[in-house]
Design a protein around this motif. Structure first.
Motif, PDB file in Angstrom:
ATOM      1  N   VAL A  91       0.818  -1.210   0.000  1.00 40.49           N
ATOM      2  CA  VAL A  91       0.000   0.000   0.000  1.00 40.49           C
ATOM      3  C   VAL A  91       0.856   1.267   0.000  1.00 40.49           C
ATOM      4  N   VAL A  92       1.931   1.267   0.790  1.00 43.22           N
ATOM      5  CA  VAL A  92       2.801   2.446   0.892  1.00 43.22           C
ATOM      6  C   VAL A  92       4.243   2.051   0.605  1.00 43.22           C
ATOM      7  N   ASP A  93       5.038   3.022   0.202  1.00 36.98           N
ATOM      8  CA  ASP A  93       6.444   2.756  -0.107  1.00 36.98           C
ATOM      9  C   ASP A  93       7.347   2.872   1.109  1.00 36.98           C
ATOM     10  N   SER A  94       7.013   3.781   2.013  1.00 31.21           N
ATOM     11  CA  SER A  94       7.883   4.042   3.160  1.00 31.21           C
ATOM     12  C   SER A  94       7.075   4.002   4.446  1.00 31.21           C
ATOM     13  N   PHE A  95       7.526   3.169   5.389  1.00 28.02           N
ATOM     14  CA  PHE A  95       6.829   3.046   6.669  1.00 28.02           C
ATOM     15  C   PHE A  95       7.759   2.444   7.704  1.00 28.02           C
ATOM     16  N   LYS A 118     -11.010  -4.326  24.088  1.00 31.98           N
ATOM     17  CA  LYS A 118      -9.647  -3.948  23.733  1.00 31.98           C
ATOM     18  C   LYS A 118      -9.247  -4.617  22.430  1.00 31.98           C
ATOM     19  N   THR A 119      -8.256  -4.022  21.766  1.00 29.85           N
ATOM     20  CA  THR A 119      -7.720  -4.567  20.526  1.00 29.85           C
ATOM     21  C   THR A 119      -6.206  -4.441  20.541  1.00 29.85           C
ATOM     22  N   GLY A 120      -5.515  -5.549  20.323  1.00 27.46           N
ATOM     23  CA  GLY A 120      -4.068  -5.513  20.186  1.00 27.46           C
ATOM     24  C   GLY A 120      -3.690  -5.157  18.758  1.00 27.46           C
ATOM     25  N   GLY A 121      -2.585  -4.434  18.630  1.00 27.05           N
ATOM     26  CA  GLY A 121      -2.124  -4.060  17.300  1.00 27.05           C
ATOM     27  C   GLY A 121      -0.735  -3.461  17.360  1.00 27.05           C
ATOM     28  N   ARG A 122      -0.434  -2.615  16.391  1.00 21.68           N
ATOM     29  CA  ARG A 122       0.881  -1.979  16.290  1.00 21.68           C
ATOM     30  C   ARG A 122       0.704  -0.522  15.902  1.00 21.68           C
ATOM     31  N   LEU A 123       1.715   0.273  16.214  1.00 23.45           N
ATOM     32  CA  LEU A 123       1.752   1.645  15.720  1.00 23.45           C
ATOM     33  C   LEU A 123       2.560   1.666  14.433  1.00 23.45           C
ATOM     34  N   LEU A 124       1.976   2.225  13.419  1.00 26.11           N
ATOM     35  CA  LEU A 124       2.584   2.349  12.106  1.00 26.11           C
ATOM     36  C   LEU A 124       2.849   3.822  11.851  1.00 26.11           C
ATOM     37  N   ARG A 125       4.036   4.147  11.383  1.00 28.60           N
ATOM     38  CA  ARG A 125       4.358   5.531  11.008  1.00 28.60           C
ATOM     39  C   ARG A 125       4.611   5.585   9.510  1.00 28.60           C
ATOM     40  N   THR A 126       3.886   6.492   8.842  1.00 31.64           N
ATOM     41  CA  THR A 126       4.080   6.723   7.416  1.00 31.64           C
ATOM     42  C   THR A 126       3.587   8.116   7.066  1.00 31.64           C
ATOM     43  N   ALA A 127       4.183   8.700   6.068  1.00 28.74           N
ATOM     44  CA  ALA A 127       3.709   9.982   5.542  1.00 28.74           C
ATOM     45  C   ALA A 127       2.672   9.766   4.445  1.00 28.74           C
ATOM     46  N   GLU A 128       2.479   8.518   4.021  1.00 27.44           N
ATOM     47  CA  GLU A 128       1.618   8.196   2.885  1.00 27.44           C
ATOM     48  C   GLU A 128       0.195   7.850   3.325  1.00 27.44           C
ATOM     49  N   VAL A 129      -0.392   8.745   4.101  1.00 28.28           N
ATOM     50  CA  VAL A 129      -1.730   8.515   4.628  1.00 28.28           C
ATOM     51  C   VAL A 129      -2.770   8.467   3.513  1.00 28.28           C
ATOM     52  N   ALA A 130      -2.581   9.263   2.475  1.00 30.70           N
ATOM     53  CA  ALA A 130      -3.536   9.248   1.361  1.00 30.70           C
ATOM     54  C   ALA A 130      -3.628   7.862   0.728  1.00 30.70           C
ATOM     55  N   ALA A 131      -2.503   7.152   0.640  1.00 26.59           N
ATOM     56  CA  ALA A 131      -2.514   5.798   0.080  1.00 26.59           C
ATOM     57  C   ALA A 131      -3.274   4.846   1.000  1.00 26.59           C
ATOM     58  N   LEU A 132      -3.085   4.981   2.308  1.00 20.33           N
ATOM     59  CA  LEU A 132      -3.841   4.140   3.249  1.00 20.33           C
ATOM     60  C   LEU A 132      -5.328   4.476   3.198  1.00 20.33           C
ATOM     61  N   ASP A 133      -5.658   5.774   3.153  1.00 22.65           N
ATOM     62  CA  ASP A 133      -7.066   6.172   3.038  1.00 22.65           C
ATOM     63  C   ASP A 133      -7.702   5.549   1.800  1.00 22.65           C
ATOM     64  N   SER A 134      -6.974   5.550   0.696  1.00 23.61           N
ATOM     65  CA  SER A 134      -7.489   4.961  -0.540  1.00 23.61           C
ATOM     66  C   SER A 134      -7.699   3.457  -0.374  1.00 23.61           C
TER      67      SER A 134
END
Length: 137
Positions: free
Chosen positions: A18-22, A48-64
């Motif tokens: 989905v994204v190139d950089s994360f 509760k929900t277990g998960g992870r924190l993801l950092r990316t500048a490509e939020v538009a790609a995730l939104d899509s």
């Protein structure tokens, strides 16, 4: 931007499609919402929900990918709290419409689906409940 992810977006291979950089920042727990399964995973009030924190500048790609423009998922901000109790600002979370995702178990959001859009009902629940993401840095 930091995003709490659960389900398939916790897997590097899936995020990489989905994204190139994360980067994954580490494990996290979302309190106030629990996972439910339909055609894709989503969240419902309580628990509760277990998960992870993801950092990316490509939020538009995730939104899509999450079809935010089509209202399949809504992206919302919730407080981010470190394990030591210190606040860190906010983190984004994707919440899918359980009706459109074919969730079979009850995933009841406050309000009326006939009168109020799903995104408004999610936002109201977040304002009225203690929903937050906790993580260890």
């Amino acid at each position: 931007m930091d995003i709490f992810v659960y389900g398939s977006l916790t897997e590097p291979e899936q995020v990489g499609q989905v994204v190139d950089s994360f980067a994954f920042l580490g494990p996290a727990v979302l309190t106030g919402l629990h996972p439910v399964q339909g055609e894709s995973p989503t969240l419902a009030p309580g628990g509760k929900t277990g998960g992870r924190l993801l950092r990316t500048a490509e939020v538009a790609a995730l939104d899509s990918d999450e079809r935010v423009d089509d209202d399949l998922y809504v992206r919302v901000s919730v407080p981010l709290i470190r394990d030591d109790g210190e606040g860190e600002g906010t983190v984004e979370v994707y919440v899918g419409d359980p009706t459109r995702l074919g969730v079979e178990e009850p995933a009841v959001w406050p309000g009326s689906a006939e009168v109020e859009p799903f995104s408004d009902r999610v936002e109201r629940y977040l304002r009225e409940q203690d929903v937050q993401v906790q993580y260890r840095d």
